[in-house]
Motif scaffolding. Structure first.
Motif, mmCIF file in Angstrom:
data_model
loop_
_atom_site.group_PDB
_atom_site.id
_atom_site.type_symbol
_atom_site.label_atom_id
_atom_site.label_comp_id
_atom_site.label_asym_id
_atom_site.label_seq_id
_atom_site.Cartn_x
_atom_site.Cartn_y
_atom_site.Cartn_z
ATOM 1 N N SER A 45 0.644 -1.255 0.061
ATOM 2 C CA SER A 45 0.084 -0.012 0.117
ATOM 3 C C SER A 45 0.855 1.271 0.055
ATOM 4 O O SER A 45 0.321 2.221 -0.020
ATOM 5 N N MET A 46 2.348 1.242 -0.179
ATOM 6 C CA MET A 46 3.126 2.278 -0.177
ATOM 7 C C MET A 46 3.269 2.935 1.007
ATOM 8 O O MET A 46 3.706 4.267 0.965
ATOM 9 N N VAL A 47 2.952 2.480 2.087
ATOM 10 C CA VAL A 47 3.497 3.209 3.341
ATOM 11 C C VAL A 47 5.017 3.284 3.274
ATOM 12 O O VAL A 47 5.497 4.559 3.776
ATOM 13 N N ARG A 49 8.067 2.747 0.604
ATOM 14 C CA ARG A 49 8.357 2.458 -0.845
ATOM 15 C C ARG A 49 9.843 2.813 -1.066
ATOM 16 O O ARG A 49 10.552 3.531 -0.286
ATOM 17 N N GLY A 50 10.226 2.739 -2.296
ATOM 18 C CA GLY A 50 11.690 3.156 -2.558
ATOM 19 C C GLY A 50 12.461 1.621 -2.396
ATOM 20 O O GLY A 50 12.452 1.195 -1.348
ATOM 21 N N ALA A 51 13.304 1.291 -3.361
ATOM 22 C CA ALA A 51 13.694 0.016 -3.486
ATOM 23 C C ALA A 51 14.431 -0.358 -2.020
ATOM 24 O O ALA A 51 14.232 -1.498 -1.432
ATOM 25 N N SER A 91 4.751 -9.017 -2.089
ATOM 26 C CA SER A 91 4.092 -7.502 -1.783
ATOM 27 C C SER A 91 4.335 -6.549 -3.150
ATOM 28 O O SER A 91 3.554 -6.014 -3.634
ATOM 29 N N ARG A 92 5.569 -6.670 -3.705
ATOM 30 C CA ARG A 92 5.499 -5.593 -4.959
ATOM 31 C C ARG A 92 6.683 -6.401 -5.986
ATOM 32 O O ARG A 92 7.694 -6.979 -5.267
ATOM 33 N N PRO A 93 6.367 -6.286 -7.007
ATOM 34 C CA PRO A 93 7.326 -7.172 -7.976
ATOM 35 C C PRO A 93 8.449 -6.560 -8.708
ATOM 36 O O PRO A 93 9.574 -7.382 -8.941
ATOM 37 N N HIS A 159 13.770 12.475 -10.565
ATOM 38 C CA HIS A 159 12.662 11.935 -10.843
ATOM 39 C C HIS A 159 12.189 11.269 -9.983
ATOM 40 O O HIS A 159 13.238 10.344 -9.290
ATOM 41 N N CYS A 160 11.100 11.225 -9.417
ATOM 42 C CA CYS A 160 10.614 10.351 -8.232
ATOM 43 C C CYS A 160 11.220 10.640 -6.929
ATOM 44 O O CYS A 160 11.874 11.807 -6.666
ATOM 45 N N ASN A 161 11.305 9.827 -5.937
ATOM 46 C CA ASN A 161 12.156 10.009 -4.518
ATOM 47 C C ASN A 161 13.058 8.991 -4.391
ATOM 48 O O ASN A 161 12.417 7.800 -4.192
ATOM 49 N N ALA A 166 13.232 6.951 0.878
ATOM 50 C CA ALA A 166 13.208 5.555 -0.266
ATOM 51 C C ALA A 166 14.486 4.538 0.452
ATOM 52 O O ALA A 166 14.533 3.566 -0.236
ATOM 53 N N THR A 167 15.236 4.579 1.413
ATOM 54 C CA THR A 167 16.099 4.042 1.945
ATOM 55 C C THR A 167 16.051 3.944 3.580
ATOM 56 O O THR A 167 15.174 4.530 3.889
ATOM 57 N N ALA A 168 17.144 3.209 4.002
ATOM 58 C CA ALA A 168 17.065 3.449 5.577
ATOM 59 C C ALA A 168 17.495 4.749 6.066
ATOM 60 O O ALA A 168 17.084 5.067 7.159
ATOM 61 N N LEU A 198 3.169 10.978 -7.077
ATOM 62 C CA LEU A 198 3.747 12.240 -6.647
ATOM 63 C C LEU A 198 4.758 12.176 -5.642
ATOM 64 O O LEU A 198 4.857 13.014 -4.828
ATOM 65 N N GLN A 199 5.720 11.221 -5.871
ATOM 66 C CA GLN A 199 6.834 11.022 -5.039
ATOM 67 C C GLN A 199 7.595 12.491 -5.058
ATOM 68 O O GLN A 199 8.268 12.526 -3.955
ATOM 69 N N GLY A 200 7.709 12.966 -6.033
ATOM 70 C CA GLY A 200 8.810 13.978 -6.271
ATOM 71 C C GLY A 200 8.252 15.267 -5.408
ATOM 72 O O GLY A 200 8.808 15.824 -4.652
ATOM 73 N N VAL A 237 19.033 9.945 -10.738
ATOM 74 C CA VAL A 237 17.851 9.282 -10.400
ATOM 75 C C VAL A 237 18.309 7.748 -9.708
ATOM 76 O O VAL A 237 19.614 7.665 -9.736
ATOM 77 N N GLY A 238 17.508 7.335 -8.883
ATOM 78 C CA GLY A 238 17.718 6.086 -8.325
ATOM 79 C C GLY A 238 17.207 4.981 -9.453
ATOM 80 O O GLY A 238 17.111 5.210 -10.342
ATOM 81 N N THR A 239 17.369 3.711 -8.779
ATOM 82 C CA THR A 239 16.620 2.562 -9.723
ATOM 83 C C THR A 239 15.929 1.519 -8.665
ATOM 84 O O THR A 239 16.301 1.217 -7.624
ATOM 85 N N ASP A 240 15.381 0.731 -9.156
ATOM 86 C CA ASP A 240 14.692 -0.391 -8.764
ATOM 87 C C ASP A 240 15.062 -1.665 -9.020
ATOM 88 O O ASP A 240 15.132 -2.675 -8.228
ATOM 89 N N ARG A 241 15.692 -1.832 -10.151
ATOM 90 C CA ARG A 241 16.544 -2.943 -10.525
ATOM 91 C C ARG A 241 17.173 -2.603 -11.736
ATOM 92 O O ARG A 241 16.974 -1.967 -12.811
ATOM 93 N N ASN A 250 13.429 2.115 -13.266
ATOM 94 C CA ASN A 250 13.020 3.188 -12.417
ATOM 95 C C ASN A 250 11.449 3.696 -12.535
ATOM 96 O O ASN A 250 10.875 3.232 -13.698
ATOM 97 N N LYS A 251 11.185 4.629 -11.738
ATOM 98 C CA LYS A 251 9.810 5.092 -11.586
ATOM 99 C C LYS A 251 9.350 5.380 -13.006
ATOM 100 O O LYS A 251 10.155 6.237 -13.705
ATOM 101 N N ILE A 252 8.024 5.300 -13.425
ATOM 102 C CA ILE A 252 7.665 5.574 -14.839
ATOM 103 C C ILE A 252 7.992 6.987 -14.878
ATOM 104 O O ILE A 252 7.704 7.938 -14.224
HETATM 105 O O1 MRU Z 1 6.987 3.260 -6.687
HETATM 106 P P1 MRU Z 1 8.142 3.550 -5.616
HETATM 107 O O2 MRU Z 1 7.886 4.842 -4.936
HETATM 108 O O3 MRU Z 1 8.324 2.453 -4.836
HETATM 109 O O4 MRU Z 1 9.279 3.731 -6.694
HETATM 110 C C1 MRU Z 1 10.566 4.220 -6.116
HETATM 111 C C2 MRU Z 1 11.687 4.547 -7.410
HETATM 112 O O5 MRU Z 1 11.245 4.413 -8.567
HETATM 113 C C3 MRU Z 1 12.818 4.771 -6.712
HETATM 114 O O6 MRU Z 1 13.504 6.012 -7.798
HETATM 115 C C4 MRU Z 1 13.641 3.826 -6.614
HETATM 116 O O7 MRU Z 1 13.138 2.800 -5.735
HETATM 117 C C5 MRU Z 1 15.139 4.136 -5.931
HETATM 118 S S1 MRU Z 1 15.362 4.417 -4.474
HETATM 119 C C6 MRU Z 1 16.330 4.732 -3.714
#
Ligand code: MRU
Length: 347
Positions: A45-47, A49-51, A91-93, A159-161, A166-168, A198-200, A237-241, A250-252
């Motif tokens: 539910s995005m309480v 978020r961020g990889a 939980s998220r893919p 872009h995004c957060n 998004a981290t510890a 609207l993470q940004g 930017v950051g990245t998810d994978r 990364n974020k759309i």
């Molecule tokens: O859907 P979110 O808010 O989990 O997406 C986050 C992102 O896309 C971040 O840019 C990414 O996880 C890197 S966070 C250090």
């Protein structure tokens, strides 16, 4: 280095607390979690978020499951733990850090297989703490390397957060900006609002305002114009994978920004801890892209602006091909023009 001031998630007595990122910046509140199922729902539910933050939360989810089962016999303990791993993994893919953290927790459990359930619970909680502490150090190290890429006075689009939230703590992309500012450089940030969640606008802007780092918010469709006007010097930017060949999920909307950056000859950097590199896949085509609920596009919270009955697509991530990436910033250093060979040298 500066103390981490935003505690995205924290262990309190016998439970996990996470900042509810759905209500920032209007409200600031921690929610308490006592089970793996609860943490999985918090991720979904995005309480949180961020990889990297998702990875830390999942590690604590495993620890909570173990604590709840510590009085059970070994057989029931192991059966309960497998259920916890499954629910968390669903939980998220897209963010591979989730699976990376679960694998690390599973290996920790297996390595201590001879211990009692109560000993295993303590071992797993220690490992979750370790993953979380390491994440902050990794971000500070990436910040140290990445800061060298930003000239004094740079106007940096993100872009995004990919920040502390998004981290510890400290952040990946925003960690680079923090480190550059801490090193005495004048840096200003331009944040894409990052529709639809609207993470940004909500999170990156809030983080930067907290620390008095100059920030300008734009709608996502404005970055091309600003690049054309010469108002952006670098993008981070950051990245998810990241796939073995350097393709970056990364974020759309990230892909659009990367294409525009290439067109305008602006460096496009990706802050990427090694835990975000998925060496089991060759290219970005293999990265699962999460599709989120249509309500995120047809309105915001309780307000609907789109016509009833309209069809909606809501892919939450996109893939930027490696050839659009100027460099990956990792805790092991900077990888210019990432490709399979250069990425494999990191390991
Ligand atoms: O859907 P979110 O808010 O989990 O997406 C986050 C992102 O896309 C971040 O840019 C990414 O996880 C890197 S966070 C250090």
């Amino acid at each position: 280095m500066k103390k981490n001031t935003i505690e995205t998630l924290r262990w309190h007595n016998d439970h996990l607390e996470m900042i509810d990122q759905r209500i920032l910046p209007t409200d600031f509140q921690y929610l308490a979690y006592h089970s793996a199922e609860g943490v999985a729902e918090g991720i979904r539910s995005m309480v949180v978020r961020g990889a990297p933050a998702i990875g830390c939360a999942a590690a604590y989810g495993v620890a909570l499951a173990a604590l709840n089962l510590k009085e059970a016999n070994t057989e029931s303990f192991l059966a309960g733990m497998e259920k916890a791993f499954t629910v968390l993994s669903q939980s998220r893919p897209t963010a591979v850090n989730l699976f990376w953290a679960l694998k690390r927790m599973h290996q920790t459990m297996t390595a201590a297989a001879k211990s009692s359930p109560s000993q295993l619970a303590a071992i797993l909680l220690t490992e979750a703490h370790r993953i979380t502490r390491e994440d902050i150090v990794i971000n500070q190290t990436m910040g140290h390397y990445g800061a060298t890429l930003l000239p004094d006075g740079a106007r940096v689009l993100t872009h995004c957060n990919a920040g502390a939230l998004a981290t510890a703590g400290y952040g990946t992309a925003l960690g680079v900006i923090r480190a550059a500012v801490e090193s005495g450089k004048t840096i200003s940030v331009i944040a894409d609002e990052t529709r639809p969640f609207l993470q940004g606008a909500r999170l990156t802007a809030w983080e930067m305002v907290q620390e008095n780092i100059p920030i300008t918010l734009i709608a996502d469709n404005m970055s091309g114009h600003l690049m054309h006007c010469g108002d952006i010097d670098a993008i981070i930017v950051g990245t998810d994978r990241v796939a073995s060949n350097g393709d970056v999920a990364n974020k759309i909307g990230t892909y659009m920004v990367a294409v525009l950056a290439k067109r305008h000859n602006i460096p496009f950097y990706v802050a990427c801890p090694l835990s975000t590199i998925d060496r089991s896949i060759d290219t970005g085509n293999e990265i699962p892209i999460e599709e989120r609920p249509s309500e995120e596009v047809t309105g915001y919270q309780n307000y609907r602006w789109a016509a009833q009955g309209v069809k909606v697509r809501n892919p939450a991530f996109d893939v930027t091909p490696a050839d659009l990436v100027t460099a990956l910033i990792t805790e092991k250093g900077i990888v210019k023009h990432p490709n399979k060979e250069r990425i494999s040298m990191l390991f």
